[in-house]
Motif scaffolding. Structure first.
Motif, PDB file in Angstrom:
ATOM      1  N   THR A  31     -82.552  99.861  98.299  1.00 49.91           N
ATOM      2  CA  THR A  31     -82.909  98.694  97.498  1.00 49.91           C
ATOM      3  C   THR A  31     -83.873  97.839  98.306  1.00 49.91           C
ATOM      4  O   THR A  31     -83.744  97.722  99.525  1.00 49.91           O
ATOM      5  N   THR A  33     -85.866  94.045  98.579  1.00 50.47           N
ATOM      6  CA  THR A  33     -85.877  92.652  98.162  1.00 50.47           C
ATOM      7  C   THR A  33     -86.914  91.907  98.975  1.00 50.47           C
ATOM      8  O   THR A  33     -86.946  92.021 100.197  1.00 50.47           O
ATOM      9  N   ALA A  50     -85.701  84.625  97.413  1.00 50.16           N
ATOM     10  CA  ALA A  50     -85.637  86.087  97.368  1.00 50.16           C
ATOM     11  C   ALA A  50     -85.934  86.575  95.966  1.00 50.16           C
ATOM     12  O   ALA A  50     -85.654  85.891  94.982  1.00 50.16           O
ATOM     13  N   SER A  51     -86.516  87.763  95.886  1.00 51.42           N
ATOM     14  CA  SER A  51     -86.841  88.363  94.604  1.00 51.42           C
ATOM     15  C   SER A  51     -86.614  89.864  94.700  1.00 51.42           C
ATOM     16  O   SER A  51     -87.118  90.512  95.618  1.00 51.42           O
ATOM     17  N   ALA A  52     -85.870  90.414  93.766  1.00 48.52           N
ATOM     18  CA  ALA A  52     -85.608  91.854  93.772  1.00 48.52           C
ATOM     19  C   ALA A  52     -86.864  92.614  93.384  1.00 48.52           C
ATOM     20  O   ALA A  52     -87.679  92.140  92.591  1.00 48.52           O
TER      21      ALA A  52
END
Length: 63
Positions: A31, A33, A50-52
C-alpha cells in the motif's frame, strides 16, 4: 507510471522522501500513502497531511 510502481513491499513500512517534506510511505502489503509534512503559517506548529494512492491500473474503475 512505472516509477510509481517501483517501490516494493518490505517486512516493515518505510518512507521514500524528497527532502522537502513530501514522502511516499510503502506498507508491507505494497500500500502506498503520500505524506506531506509542513509548518502551519499562523502558529509555526508542525503538521502533516496524508493521502492514499490508487493503483494506476485501476483508473478505468474510477471513471
Amino acid at each position: 507510471m512505472d516509477s510509481f510502481c517501483a517501490p516494493k513491499a518490505r517486512e516493515h513500512p518505510y518512507l521514500l522522501a524528497d527532502g522537502n517534506g513530501l514522502a511516499l510511505r510503502v506498507g508491507p502489503t505494497s500500500t502506498k500513502t503520500w505524506l506531506l509534512r509542513y509548518r502551519r503559517p499562523a502558529t509555526g506548529k508542525k503538521a502533516s497531511s496524508a493521502s492514499a494512492c490508487r493503483d494506476p491500473s485501476h483508473q478505468k474503475f474510477l471513471r
